[in-house]
Scaffold this active site. Structure first.
Site, PDB file in Angstrom:
ATOM      1  N   LYS A  75       0.828  -1.205   0.000  1.00 25.51           N
ATOM      2  CA  LYS A  75       0.000   0.000   0.000  1.00 25.51           C
ATOM      3  C   LYS A  75       0.863   1.256   0.000  1.00 25.51           C
ATOM      4  O   LYS A  75       2.048   1.220   0.326  1.00 25.51           O
ATOM      5  CB  LYS A  75      -0.943   0.009   1.207  1.00 25.51           C
ATOM      6  CG  LYS A  75      -2.004  -1.064   1.153  1.00 25.51           C
ATOM      7  CD  LYS A  75      -2.915  -0.937  -0.073  1.00 25.51           C
ATOM      8  CE  LYS A  75      -3.835   0.264   0.001  1.00 25.51           C
ATOM      9  NZ  LYS A  75      -4.723   0.349  -1.211  1.00 25.51           N
ATOM     10  N   GLU A 118      -0.672   0.179  -9.983  1.00 25.85           N
ATOM     11  CA  GLU A 118      -1.987   0.275 -10.607  1.00 25.85           C
ATOM     12  C   GLU A 118      -1.975   0.838 -12.022  1.00 25.85           C
ATOM     13  O   GLU A 118      -2.978   0.772 -12.730  1.00 25.85           O
ATOM     14  CB  GLU A 118      -2.953   1.085  -9.736  1.00 25.85           C
ATOM     15  CG  GLU A 118      -2.670   2.579  -9.650  1.00 25.85           C
ATOM     16  CD  GLU A 118      -1.709   2.949  -8.544  1.00 25.85           C
ATOM     17  OE1 GLU A 118      -1.581   4.146  -8.266  1.00 25.85           O
ATOM     18  OE2 GLU A 118      -1.082   2.037  -7.947  1.00 25.85           O
TER      19      GLU A 118
END
Length: 364
Positions: A75, A118
């Site tokens: 993250k 991403e």
């Protein structure tokens, strides 16, 4: 190359970005791997397994950031990590910059190289490092939705699949990408009545041939969404704009058209959310209620199933990490256009279009 794997410190984030297996391969190729103590514990990996694979175990997160040339994470860095990131240090992780101005400003200030999972692109397009976690989150969204439809959790008291003589729940899914498709498969498999919406007609035509008959494919529009809201029990937001902020498809006013105890799961919340009333929550405190509607907006859903998620994630990320380790990030991104697409901020400059558009005033 010196590669550092710190322990994730975001609330209830139990995944780890590098497994002992990946560590062994890197060490065999002559690289140094630094792993913070207990980084893999919640995913089922002990410090001893990392040591056996050739890693050096460091006592704290500060030591990992201070010594590593490349940081591999799951993250985005949180505020307590900002000051640890050094100029020219490569950070390879999920960032989702468009939904967080403080993170974007901090990474610009750090002059680090931010390579975002991403936005890395595959040889045929697509987002290969986002897909595995989208698969997990899509399936989990139905699992969590079914739980919160139960009366003790505040829901309408509906069994997702119903029973003979009693109709099943109605599920509305916004977005027919990986998250939406996996959610539709899960909900349909539990015998719910599913409506899946998207604006891509080619995608809807394809899914019409592969999804079961209890999934209805509908073109997405405000009119069609509003028509579904009064009769829907579970809504799953699964809209993706790569690297950009998700659009609000359900507004605050539209909540009044829903019944009390309706559940909304916004899987797009880490990109700003596609439901206006959603804001990020944690596994520790996952839900809140507005106008009688239960909102579940956990930004790291796959962190709740770390054994599955860590393996799914690292299966996808490790080949790219190996390229970076072997060639350095500059040569690796020059030779691999898909990996280059992952560059979002480089030495203080925003280089990814959607992030630049989200924060035009930060672009020099």
């Amino acid at each position: 190359m010196i590669i550092g794997c710190p322990k994730e410190i975001k609330n209830n984030e139990n995944r780890v970005a590098l497994t002992p297996g990946g560590t062994l391969e890197l060490v065999r190729r002559g690289h140094t791997v630094l792993v913070q103590t207990s980084a893999g514990t919640n995913s089922g990996y002990t410090d001893e397994e990392y040591v056996e694979a050739g890693a050096q175990i460091l006592p704290d997160i500060e030591s990992v950031y201070a010594q590593a040339e490349t940081i591999v994470k799951v993250k985005e860095p949180i505020e307590s990590e900002y000051a640890l990131i050094r100029e020219n240090q490569l950070v390879f992780t999920y960032f989702h910059f468009a939904s967080s101005r403080p993170l974007t400003e901090a990474m610009i200030k750090s002059k680090a190289v931010c390579l975002a999972y991403e936005t890395v692109e595959g040889p045929n397009g697509g987002l290969p490092l986002l897909i595995p976690m989208s698969e997990v989150a899509g399936r989990m969204s139905v699992q969590e939705g079914a739980k919160y439809l139960e009366k003790p959790a505040g829901g309408r008291g509906i069994l997702l699949g119903g029973v003979p003589g009693v109709p099943p729940a109605r599920v509305l899914i916004l977005g027919a990408g990986v998250v939406g498709t996996e959610a539709a498969k899960m909900a349909a498999g539990l015998h719910a009545n599913v409506t899946l919406m998207d604006i891509n007609l080619d995608r809807l035509r394809y899914l019409a041939n592969v999804l079961p008959p209890n999934v209805t494919l509908v073109f997405s529009s405000e009119y069609n969404i509003r028509r579904e809201l009064p009769r829907t029990d579970l809504i799953i937001g699964a809209v993706l704009i790569p690297g950009g902020k998700a659009p609000n498809l359900i507004t605050r006013q539209m909540l009044t058209e829903m019944r009390d105890g309706t559940v909304v799961i916004d899987v797009a919340v880490d990109q700003g959310g596609c439901i206006e009333t959603c804001h990020p929550t944690t596994h520790e405190d996952p839900t809140y209620v507005i106008d009688g509607v239960i909102h579940y907006c956990v930004a790291n859903m796959p962190g709740a199933v770390p054994f599955t998620s860590t393996l799914a994630l690292t299966n996808a990320t490790f080949p790219y990490l190996l390229q970076i380790a072997e060639k350095g990030w500059e040569r690796a991104t020059e030779e691999n256009a898909g990996l280059k697409a992952g560059l979002n901020i480089v030495r203080g400059e925003i280089v990814y279009r959607e992030v630049a558009e989200a924060f035009e005033e930060l672009v020099s």
